[in-house]
Design a protein around this motif. Structure first.
Motif, PDB file in Angstrom:
ATOM      1  N   ASN A 133       8.290 -36.351  86.947  1.00 34.60           N
ATOM      2  CA  ASN A 133       9.713 -36.414  87.295  1.00 34.60           C
ATOM      3  C   ASN A 133       9.947 -36.505  88.799  1.00 34.60           C
ATOM      4  N   ILE A 134       8.875 -36.600  89.598  1.00 34.23           N
ATOM      5  CA  ILE A 134       9.068 -36.523  91.049  1.00 34.23           C
ATOM      6  C   ILE A 134       9.755 -37.773  91.603  1.00 34.23           C
ATOM      7  N   THR A 135       9.515 -38.933  91.026  1.00 38.61           N
ATOM      8  CA  THR A 135      10.224 -40.129  91.486  1.00 38.61           C
ATOM      9  C   THR A 135      11.713 -40.003  91.208  1.00 38.61           C
ATOM     10  N   LEU A 145      13.361 -37.207  90.949  1.00 38.01           N
ATOM     11  CA  LEU A 145      13.868 -36.194  91.880  1.00 38.01           C
ATOM     12  C   LEU A 145      14.124 -36.805  93.249  1.00 38.01           C
ATOM     13  N   SER A 146      13.177 -37.609  93.725  1.00 32.94           N
ATOM     14  CA  SER A 146      13.321 -38.258  95.023  1.00 32.94           C
ATOM     15  C   SER A 146      14.588 -39.102  95.085  1.00 32.94           C
ATOM     16  N   ARG A 147      14.816 -39.892  94.060  1.00 31.68           N
ATOM     17  CA  ARG A 147      15.972 -40.789  94.065  1.00 31.68           C
ATOM     18  C   ARG A 147      17.273 -40.015  93.849  1.00 31.68           C
ATOM     19  N   PHE A 148      17.208 -38.927  93.103  1.00 31.10           N
ATOM     20  CA  PHE A 148      18.396 -38.091  92.918  1.00 31.10           C
ATOM     21  C   PHE A 148      18.848 -37.490  94.246  1.00 31.10           C
ATOM     22  N   VAL A 149      17.902 -36.990  95.025  1.00 32.39           N
ATOM     23  CA  VAL A 149      18.258 -36.385  96.315  1.00 32.39           C
ATOM     24  C   VAL A 149      18.813 -37.444  97.258  1.00 32.39           C
ATOM     25  N   ASP A 150      18.182 -38.617  97.303  1.00 30.61           N
ATOM     26  CA  ASP A 150      18.700 -39.688  98.153  1.00 30.61           C
ATOM     27  C   ASP A 150      20.115 -40.078  97.739  1.00 30.61           C
ATOM     28  N   VAL A 181       3.483 -40.177  88.285  1.00 32.70           N
ATOM     29  CA  VAL A 181       4.536 -39.673  89.169  1.00 32.70           C
ATOM     30  C   VAL A 181       5.894 -40.260  88.783  1.00 32.70           C
ATOM     31  N   GLY A 182       5.988 -40.819  87.594  1.00 32.97           N
ATOM     32  CA  GLY A 182       7.260 -41.347  87.115  1.00 32.97           C
ATOM     33  C   GLY A 182       7.658 -42.668  87.721  1.00 32.97           C
ATOM     34  N   ASN A 185       3.247 -28.823  88.563  1.00 28.42           N
ATOM     35  CA  ASN A 185       2.320 -29.836  88.040  1.00 28.42           C
ATOM     36  C   ASN A 185       2.757 -30.440  86.701  1.00 28.42           C
ATOM     37  N   PRO A 186       3.229 -29.618  85.741  1.00 32.22           N
ATOM     38  CA  PRO A 186       3.634 -30.218  84.460  1.00 32.22           C
ATOM     39  C   PRO A 186       4.815 -31.177  84.582  1.00 32.22           C
ATOM     40  N   ASN A 187       5.575 -31.072  85.686  1.00 21.97           N
ATOM     41  CA  ASN A 187       6.745 -31.924  85.873  1.00 21.97           C
ATOM     42  C   ASN A 187       6.501 -33.041  86.888  1.00 21.97           C
ATOM     43  N   LEU A 188       5.247 -33.308  87.202  1.00 20.03           N
ATOM     44  CA  LEU A 188       4.939 -34.300  88.226  1.00 20.03           C
ATOM     45  C   LEU A 188       5.516 -35.672  87.879  1.00 20.03           C
TER      46      LEU A 188
END
Length: 649
Positions: A324-326, A328-333, A378-379, A319-322
């Protein structure tokens, strides 16, 4: 509210620092850091001492590196798996399924390298995947079970059949034999110091077929020491109301064990089913970043996690890093070499994009009028799209976003003029929704005092070739590719002959010409500030004429333009071409058809992209206009550029 936090690293407290004052104690402590199974992070795993119950508390189990890689066109190297695992750990997922060490050498290599290449915290979150033992073999003698033990991952997750028909007709085992396979496998792994989760394959379908047997499979695992019973919607055909009822029943039947959910997206219900399961008491959700996975994919953690955090108010370690989720999503892609899904909830570029004029006008009064959450949570960011459906408020929002200073009346008048221009251009084939750089330049060009950093005065392009047989040229490319004499793939060579090739290859185009494969030559005249001006009577500007060869006319023009700008604007050397799209708008016009060109650029130093668009019956002119806009936008937005005054032009 039931949030989890990782225990501190060994040696992080003052007491530990004192105890480690001697060299001998420090060496003992360093050795202890490498003991995965008995690591200090054990205290972070709440399900070791009690059942984790949703929705108040939810554990996040990521299976991108195992189940996610079963998706079509998804492939990942061991190096990339280690990078993704590190990023997942930093984000705060509770468990990272690294692979199936008993099934392939790459996954075995991952767990081996993880011992030295991942942090202690990341290693404490690793889970190795496998299956129950084979029929007729004890767990201690099954090689793939032993591979789980040898992986040194503190957690293992094994898959077991829980659908009676799957047991009798697919693996052709007796019902009791399958239960014994579950007991023996779980019990043996627990005896080896592993934290064991069990994925009950086809559970929901199996429950509908024979509920009592599906629950017996759960009971066999729980009694043998499994810490989590993960209910799988393997075929992705369960509906949310079914998941709600069955998940609640399992939670009621096994109150002392954490219940989990593993959903597939064949009916588009994976995220909904995961959230409903958590609402029904499941304390763990399994999924993948961006929903990658076999067939239509797994449950998307990039939707599940924000939904639980922001709408259900579940306590989660991440939750504290929510915010950064966008990222993270783009990093994985990016790591998996996948094009991001623009319309993905929460993390897509279009997730908070607004086009309708009424919507934008309402959002000026309250951003929540057409947004369910604040994008920054959500960044992500809000985007105002410009098109023929836009209202004046869309343009005014863009003007304010660019920081252009003018009074309200002037803003309104200019917004109306720009909107009318956009509508007229879109009626002729332009599209500005994906070309925001072109819109921003249109706004800047309508602003008093704006001076572009350069101006193209004229250009010409010639195409020449001694071989008019295109088929033989392509065959020659393929032969060179097969001989390994060229570093490019056949597709890359074809792309070059279609207009763009080595346009950004400075060494070829700016120093050595177009090379032996050049089939075009371009000349371009550009007006630029005179950097050598010293006295008032020195000319304020100078015109430069550049020539460049290329593998196509657009490639040659781009090289010539780049060469002309480099002396005044060395920043241009960091630009890269990401994509070049050509679309025929009126094919019935044959060779006189109108052509739309969209070019995507990237700043290699800042990893930022932008897109420009142009339409013309001459594809070369359309391409050059889009190129010029892309270069101008780069200099205006990203470089310290010297601008020319209006009189100069």
């Amino acid at each position: 509210r039931g949030r989890f936090s990782a225990a501190p690293l060994r040696g992080a407290t003052a007491d530990n620092a004192v105890e480690a004052s001697s060299k001998a104690e420090a060496e003992v402590e360093a050795e202890a850091d490498d003991d995965w199974v008995k690591a200090d992070f054990e205290s972070a795993h709440a399900l070791d001492v009690r059942a984790v119950v949703g929705p108040e508390e939810v554990l996040v189990y990521d299976t991108s590196l195992r189940d996610g890689t079963q998706g079509e066109s998804v492939s990942v190297s061991c190096d990339d798996k280690l990078k993704i695992a590190s990023r997942l750990s930093l984000f705060g997922v509770d468990y990272i399924e690294g692979g199936w060490p008993g099934s392939n050498p790459k996954d075995a290599e991952f767990f081996s390298r993880a011992q030295t290449e991942l942090t202690p915290e990341a290693r404490s979150k690793l889970s190795a995947f496998g299956s129950t033992r084979r029929k007729g073999v004890e767990a201690k003698d099954d090689p793939q079970i032993q591979a789980l033990v040898d992986s040194q991952a503190p957690t293992v997750c094994i898959v077991a059949k829980s659908h009676l028909w799957q047991v009798t007709d697919i693996i052709r085992a007796k019902p009791e034999e399958n239960l014994e396979m579950i007991r023996d496998s779980v019990g043996y792994l627990v005896s080896q110091g592993k934290r064991v989760f069990i994925d009950l394959e086809h559970f929901y379908d199996g429950y509908k077929h024979d509920a009592s047997y599906a629950l017996e499979c759960c009971r066999a695992a729980a009694e043998a020491g499994a810490k989590a019973l993960v209910l799988c919607d393997t075929n992705g055909g369960s509906m949310p109301w079914e998941v709600e009822e069955m998940s609640a029943e399992v939670r009621k039947e096994f109150p002392d064990v954490t219940v989990g959910m593993h959903a597939h997206n064949d009916c588009g219900m994976a995220v909904a089913n995961s959230v409903v399961a958590a609402k029904s008491g499941a304390g763990m959700v399994q999924g993948t970043i961006n929903g990658i996975g076999e067939r239509t994919g797994n449950a998307d953690l990039c939707s599940i996690v924000p939904s639980l955090a922001l709408h259900v108010e579940s306590g989660m370690t991440c939750n504290p890093n929510l915010g950064n989720i966008t990222s993270l999503s783009r990093f994985v892609d990016e790591t998996l070499n996948r094009a991001p899904h623009g319309a993905a909830p929460f993390v897509g570029t279009s997730a908070f994009a607004h086009k309708g004029g009424l919507h934008v006008a309402a959002m000026e009064r309250s951003p929540l009028s057409y947004q369910h959450v604040d994008p920054t949570a959500v960044g992500n960011e809000k985007r105002i799209l410009i098109s023929e459906l836009s209202g004046r408020q869309n343009i005014m929002g863009k003007i304010k976003g660019l920081g252009v200073t003018m009074d309200d009346a002037d803003v309104g008048a200019r917004a109306t003029a720009i909107l009318n221009r956009v509508k007229k251009l879109e009626s002729q084939g332009y599209t500005f929704e994906g070309a925001e750089a072109s819109v921003e330049l249109m706004i800047l060009h309508s602003t008093r005092g704006y001076c572009p950093p350069f101006r193209v005065l004229d250009y010409s392009a010639q195409v020449f070739d001694s071989n008019l047989d295109s088929a033989s040229r392509f065959l020659d490319m393929e032969r060179r590719k097969n001989r390994g004499s060229e570093g490019d793939t056949l597709g890359e060579e074809l792309r070059r002959h279609n207009g763009f090739g080595s346009m950004w290859d400075h060494s070829k185009n700016l120093e050595g010409g177009g090379g032996a494969s050049g089939t075009a030559r371009a000349t371009i005249k550009v007006r630029l500030p005179n950097l050598d001006a010293v006295n008032d009577d020195d000319p304020f500007y100078h015109d430069t004429l550049e020539v460049s060869d290329g593998t196509g006319p657009v490639d040659a023009l781009a090289s010539a333009l780049k060469r002309a700008l480099l002396r005044n604007h060395p920043y241009i050397s960091s630009l890269e071409l990401v994509d070049y799209k050509v679309r025929i708008l009126d094919p019935e016009s044959a060779t006189a058809a109108t052509t739309r060109v969209m070019i995507e650029f990237r700043d290699a130093t800042k990893d930022e992209t932008w897109t420009t668009v142009s339409v013309d019956r001459n594809v070369i002119s359309a391409s050059l206009n889009a190129l010029v806009d892309g270069f101008e936008y780069a200099l205006v937005e990203h470089a310290d550029s010297c601008l020319l005054c209006d009189e100069t032009f």
